[in-house]
Write a protein that holds these residues in place. Structure first.
Motif, PDB file in Angstrom:
ATOM      1  N   PRO A 255       2.519   4.036   7.741  1.00  0.00           N
ATOM      2  CA  PRO A 255       1.368   4.766   7.199  1.00  0.00           C
ATOM      3  C   PRO A 255       1.626   5.334   5.804  1.00  0.00           C
ATOM      4  CG  PRO A 255       1.691   5.347   9.497  1.00  0.00           C
ATOM      5  CD  PRO A 255       2.882   4.535   9.086  1.00  0.00           C
ATOM      6  N   ALA A 256       2.868   5.765   5.549  1.00  0.00           N
ATOM      7  CA  ALA A 256       3.188   6.280   4.213  1.00  0.00           C
ATOM      8  C   ALA A 256       3.157   5.162   3.178  1.00  0.00           C
ATOM      9  CB  ALA A 256       4.572   6.941   4.223  1.00  0.00           C
ATOM     10  N   LEU A 257       3.665   3.992   3.546  1.00  0.00           N
ATOM     11  CA  LEU A 257       3.646   2.864   2.619  1.00  0.00           C
ATOM     12  C   LEU A 257       2.219   2.426   2.297  1.00  0.00           C
ATOM     13  CD1 LEU A 257       6.574   0.745   4.105  1.00  0.00           C
ATOM     14  CD2 LEU A 257       6.597   2.050   1.974  1.00  0.00           C
ATOM     15  N   ARG A 258       1.309   2.630   3.251  1.00  0.00           N
ATOM     16  CA  ARG A 258      -0.081   2.271   3.009  1.00  0.00           C
ATOM     17  C   ARG A 258      -0.819   3.348   2.207  1.00  0.00           C
ATOM     18  NH1 ARG A 258       0.541   0.432   8.447  1.00  0.00           N
ATOM     19  NH2 ARG A 258      -0.401   2.313   9.339  1.00  0.00           N
ATOM     20  N   ALA A 259      -0.573   4.617   2.560  1.00  0.00           N
ATOM     21  CA  ALA A 259      -1.367   5.699   1.970  1.00  0.00           C
ATOM     22  C   ALA A 259      -0.880   6.117   0.586  1.00  0.00           C
ATOM     23  CB  ALA A 259      -1.371   6.911   2.898  1.00  0.00           C
ATOM     24  N   TYR A 260       0.433   6.020   0.325  1.00  0.00           N
ATOM     25  CA  TYR A 260       0.929   6.546  -0.946  1.00  0.00           C
ATOM     26  C   TYR A 260       0.288   5.875  -2.164  1.00  0.00           C
ATOM     27  CZ  TYR A 260       3.597   7.722  -4.973  1.00  0.00           C
ATOM     28  OH  TYR A 260       3.922   8.119  -6.246  1.00  0.00           O
ATOM     29  N   PRO A 261       0.200   4.540  -2.240  1.00  0.00           N
ATOM     30  CA  PRO A 261      -0.433   3.942  -3.428  1.00  0.00           C
ATOM     31  C   PRO A 261      -1.868   4.428  -3.616  1.00  0.00           C
ATOM     32  CG  PRO A 261       0.778   2.274  -2.202  1.00  0.00           C
ATOM     33  CD  PRO A 261       0.722   3.483  -1.337  1.00  0.00           C
ATOM     34  N   ARG A 262      -2.572   4.638  -2.511  1.00  0.00           N
ATOM     35  CA  ARG A 262      -3.943   5.146  -2.634  1.00  0.00           C
ATOM     36  C   ARG A 262      -3.941   6.589  -3.121  1.00  0.00           C
ATOM     37  NH1 ARG A 262      -5.753   5.386   2.452  1.00  0.00           N
ATOM     38  NH2 ARG A 262      -4.348   4.049   3.629  1.00  0.00           N
ATOM     39  N   TRP A 263      -2.951   7.363  -2.648  1.00  0.00           N
ATOM     40  CA  TRP A 263      -2.826   8.757  -3.106  1.00  0.00           C
ATOM     41  C   TRP A 263      -2.539   8.801  -4.606  1.00  0.00           C
ATOM     42  CZ3 TRP A 263       1.461  11.447  -5.104  1.00  0.00           C
ATOM     43  CH2 TRP A 263       1.291  12.840  -5.240  1.00  0.00           C
ATOM     44  N   GLU A 264      -1.671   7.909  -5.075  1.00  0.00           N
ATOM     45  CA  GLU A 264      -1.332   7.896  -6.502  1.00  0.00           C
ATOM     46  C   GLU A 264      -2.550   7.518  -7.348  1.00  0.00           C
ATOM     47  OE1 GLU A 264       1.744   5.117  -7.818  1.00  0.00           O
ATOM     48  OE2 GLU A 264       2.745   6.818  -8.787  1.00  0.00           O
ATOM     49  N   ARG A 265      -3.461   6.751  -6.770  1.00  0.00           N
ATOM     50  CA  ARG A 265      -4.688   6.379  -7.476  1.00  0.00           C
ATOM     51  C   ARG A 265      -5.808   7.404  -7.269  1.00  0.00           C
ATOM     52  NH1 ARG A 265      -3.277   1.169  -5.200  1.00  0.00           N
ATOM     53  NH2 ARG A 265      -4.875   1.462  -3.583  1.00  0.00           N
ATOM     54  N   ASN A 266      -5.458   8.523  -6.588  1.00  0.00           N
ATOM     55  CA  ASN A 266      -6.421   9.602  -6.331  1.00  0.00           C
ATOM     56  C   ASN A 266      -7.618   9.148  -5.493  1.00  0.00           C
ATOM     57  OD1 ASN A 266      -5.056  11.665  -7.866  1.00  0.00           O
ATOM     58  ND2 ASN A 266      -5.756  10.596  -9.714  1.00  0.00           N
ATOM     59  N   GLU A 267      -7.386   8.242  -4.577  1.00  0.00           N
ATOM     60  CA  GLU A 267      -8.468   7.785  -3.723  1.00  0.00           C
ATOM     61  C   GLU A 267      -8.758   8.810  -2.630  1.00  0.00           C
ATOM     62  OE1 GLU A 267      -7.915   3.867  -2.205  1.00  0.00           O
ATOM     63  OE2 GLU A 267      -7.470   2.993  -4.175  1.00  0.00           O
ATOM     64  N   PRO A 268      -9.998   9.005  -2.286  1.00  0.00           N
ATOM     65  CA  PRO A 268     -10.376   9.970  -1.243  1.00  0.00           C
ATOM     66  C   PRO A 268      -9.704   9.637   0.090  1.00  0.00           C
ATOM     67  CG  PRO A 268     -12.308   9.234  -2.458  1.00  0.00           C
ATOM     68  CD  PRO A 268     -11.184   8.345  -2.890  1.00  0.00           C
ATOM     69  N   GLY A 269      -9.243  10.666   0.769  1.00  0.00           N
ATOM     70  CA  GLY A 269      -8.658  10.500   2.090  1.00  0.00           C
ATOM     71  C   GLY A 269      -7.192  10.134   2.107  1.00  0.00           C
ATOM     72  N   ALA A 270      -6.622   9.770   0.963  1.00  0.00           N
ATOM     73  CA  ALA A 270      -5.221   9.325   0.949  1.00  0.00           C
ATOM     74  C   ALA A 270      -4.267  10.466   1.281  1.00  0.00           C
ATOM     75  CB  ALA A 270      -4.874   8.716  -0.400  1.00  0.00           C
ATOM     76  N   ALA A 271      -4.510  11.650   0.702  1.00  0.00           N
ATOM     77  CA  ALA A 271      -3.637  12.794   0.993  1.00  0.00           C
ATOM     78  C   ALA A 271      -3.695  13.138   2.475  1.00  0.00           C
ATOM     79  CB  ALA A 271      -4.039  13.998   0.144  1.00  0.00           C
ATOM     80  N   GLY A 272      -4.910  13.119   3.033  1.00  0.00           N
ATOM     81  CA  GLY A 272      -5.043  13.407   4.458  1.00  0.00           C
ATOM     82  C   GLY A 272      -4.298  12.414   5.320  1.00  0.00           C
ATOM     83  N   ALA A 273      -4.259  11.152   4.901  1.00  0.00           N
ATOM     84  CA  ALA A 273      -3.524  10.134   5.651  1.00  0.00           C
ATOM     85  C   ALA A 273      -2.023  10.409   5.605  1.00  0.00           C
ATOM     86  CB  ALA A 273      -3.832   8.744   5.103  1.00  0.00           C
ATOM     87  N   MET A 274      -1.528  10.864   4.461  1.00  0.00           N
ATOM     88  CA  MET A 274      -0.106  11.210   4.353  1.00  0.00           C
ATOM     89  C   MET A 274       0.224  12.394   5.260  1.00  0.00           C
ATOM     90  SD  MET A 274       1.580   9.136   2.289  1.00  0.00           S
ATOM     91  CE  MET A 274       3.039  10.105   1.904  1.00  0.00           C
ATOM     92  N   TYR A 275      -0.602  13.419   5.213  1.00  0.00           N
ATOM     93  CA  TYR A 275      -0.345  14.583   6.055  1.00  0.00           C
ATOM     94  C   TYR A 275      -0.417  14.210   7.536  1.00  0.00           C
ATOM     95  CZ  TYR A 275      -1.514  16.966   1.639  1.00  0.00           C
ATOM     96  OH  TYR A 275      -1.557  17.361   0.325  1.00  0.00           O
ATOM     97  N   ALA A 276      -1.374  13.359   7.891  1.00  0.00           N
ATOM     98  CA  ALA A 276      -1.521  12.949   9.287  1.00  0.00           C
ATOM     99  C   ALA A 276      -0.313  12.164   9.781  1.00  0.00           C
ATOM    100  CB  ALA A 276      -2.794  12.112   9.455  1.00  0.00           C
ATOM    101  N   ALA A 277       0.366  11.475   8.868  1.00  0.00           N
ATOM    102  CA  ALA A 277       1.568  10.717   9.239  1.00  0.00           C
ATOM    103  C   ALA A 277       2.792  11.610   9.371  1.00  0.00           C
ATOM    104  CB  ALA A 277       1.832   9.620   8.213  1.00  0.00           C
ATOM    105  N   GLY A 278       2.654  12.900   9.004  1.00  0.00           N
ATOM    106  CA  GLY A 278       3.750  13.841   9.178  1.00  0.00           C
ATOM    107  C   GLY A 278       4.336  14.389   7.898  1.00  0.00           C
ATOM    108  N   TYR A 279       3.904  13.884   6.742  1.00  0.00           N
ATOM    109  CA  TYR A 279       4.478  14.311   5.474  1.00  0.00           C
ATOM    110  C   TYR A 279       3.836  15.644   5.078  1.00  0.00           C
ATOM    111  CZ  TYR A 279       6.330   9.696   5.737  1.00  0.00           C
ATOM    112  OH  TYR A 279       6.999   8.579   6.189  1.00  0.00           O
TER     113      TYR A 279
END
Length: 457
Positions: A255-279
């Motif tokens: 999940p981190a490998l999937r969500a991080y690139p989206r987070w770096e691009r400031n895509e909606p929901g990416a930060a929430g996906a990282m937190y949901a994975a435990g980060y």
């Protein structure tokens, strides 16, 4: 091999290893005619080199080439000052046990199952055994553990775990074999180091402790669960955790490998996906470095070790494959959907929480390699659920992260955990020798100035 058969095999080896300590190791030799190391033999070792340096700490060993900085690079904050009240003279033995894999190139040996044993002149009667974190080698703990315990008078021994480097999964014949070898090599070295100490000092160690960081912490837990009679207790620091189902490395890294690139691009929901994975929130400054250098490599190495069929004949997966690539891409890996045989393999290397010796566990709240809610918190519950909570102390270190080297990347965010390890080790010794019960587990706060590195529970 089943856990029960593996345990029987190692325990069956114990008498032979102890008796073998009275015999010369094949190919053993030492340097320096006046060096006490020339008479020492390591039970079961295929090769041994002996040295008698004036100082067994890294300060004394580095000029002699008897440690390897690449092994421990990045494990300490750059401003860490190791204890060095005086040089620690003694004996160092470097060598290896018989093995068929060749990933460890130290000493030009190109031979795995290498070890180092250090015997200080002024010995307090104790022994500390350690395994390296990640894919590192036998000198990985030289600054974080060896220097600390040698300064206290302990003998020290460390193994390379029997396979090293990012392709450790190539070792063994069945899925999980490489990781199972880690346990064998740790137990093998413990038995051998006890006999070496007896031969050198004239008596067996009165107490033996297991200690380690990350994968080394996982080994501590395993030894305390499976071979408690060999140890007085253990300290595990940000220990790796495998469980048959969720969570484990293979459920939080994809999940981190999937969500991080989206987070770096400031895509909606990416930060929430990282937190949901435990980060955890507050750890964001650490994500990029881990994405670039840690998550992908670790995920592929572990997945290839336990589930090599996922990507067919491809060895080690495809680095940084984009989300949505599909079958064979570790970024899209879904552990829950994999066959029972994969879960069986992970169960083979899983922990249970059934400890029978005192154990102190430390984990940083900002660990973004092994998120605390998916690892340390879970292991603490496993120990309590097994009815062994009285033997366990679990300290959540506020603002600690997986390796202290990341303090240099984010000094206002990350708190070095080295002082926490040394405090925990001293507490374990007091607990097991004088009956001084450590404080109850809980979160160890960081002082208000944001830079303090003390570790008073």
């Amino acid at each position: 091999m089943s856990r029960r058969k593996h345990r029987r095999r190692l325990l069956a080896l114990a008498p032979a290893l102890l008796v073998a300590g009275l015999l010369p190791a094949a190919g053993a030799h030492a340097t320096g005619a006046a060096c006490a190391a020339h008479r020492l033999r390591v039970p079961g070792a295929e090769r041994v080199l002996g040295h008698c340096p004036d100082d067994l700490t890294t300060a004394g060993l580095l000029p002699l080439g008897l440690t390897h900085p690449a092994d421990y690079q990045g494990l300490q904050a750059s401003n860490t000052v190791n204890p060095a009240p005086a040089p620690v003279p003694g004996v160092q033995l470097d060598g290896y046990f018989p093995d068929t894999s060749t990933t460890n190139t130290h000493h030009g040996w190109n031979h795995d199952s290498q070890f180092v044993i250090r015997l200080p002149e002024r010995w307090n009667g104790g022994l500390v055994v350690a395994g390296p974190p990640g894919t590192r080698r036998q000198y990985a703990n030289d600054r974080t553990i060896s220097d600390q315990v040698l300064a206290r008078g302990f003998a020290y021994a460390a193994t390379d775990k029997g396979n090293t480097g990012p392709e450790l999964y190539r070792d063994g014949t069945e899925p999980g074999d490489a990781i199972m070898e880690w346990h064998h090599r740790f137990t093998q070295l413990t038995l051998a180091a006890k006999k070496v100490a007896a031969g050198h000092y004239g008596r067996l160690p009165a107490r033996t402790y297991a200690a380690g960081l990350s994968a080394g912490g996982y080994l501590v837990r395993w030894q305390i669960e499976h071979f408690p009679r060999l140890y007085t207790g253990g300290v595990d620091w940000n220990g790796l955790l495998f469980t048959r189902d969720a969570p484990n490395l293979l459920t939080h890294l994809p999940p981190a490998l999937r969500a991080y690139p989206r987070w770096e691009r400031n895509e909606p929901g990416a930060a929430g996906a990282m937190y949901a994975a435990g980060y955890p929130e507050g750890s964001e400054a650490l994500w990029k470095a881990h994405y670039l250098t840690q998550w992908d490599t670790l995920q592929r190495a572990v997945r290839e070790e336990v589930d090599p069929e996922y990507d067919g004949p491809v060895q080690g997966g495809t680095p940084f494959c984009p989300e949505g690539t599909g079958a064979g891409c570790d970024t899209d890996y879904d552990y829950g959907s994999r066959p029972d045989s994969v879960h069986d393999t992970v169960e083979r290397i899983s922990l249970t929480g059934r400890i029978t010796r005192p154990l102190i566990t430390l984990q940083g709240t900002l660990d973004v390699m092994l998120p605390i809610t998916r690892t340390g918190d879970l292991y603490g519950r496993m120990v309590n659920d097994s009815g062994r909570g009285a033997l366990h102390r679990y300290y959540r270190i506020q603002d600690g992260t997986h390796a202290d080297g990341y303090h240099d990347l984010a000094p206002r965010i990350v708190r070095p955990m080295q002082p926490c390890f040394t405090a925990a080790f001293d507490a374990l010794v007091a607990w097991t020798t004088r009956g001084v019960t450590p404080p109850p587990g809980g979160t160890v706060p960081r002082l208000a100035d944001g830079t303090a590195t003390d570790c008073t529970p």
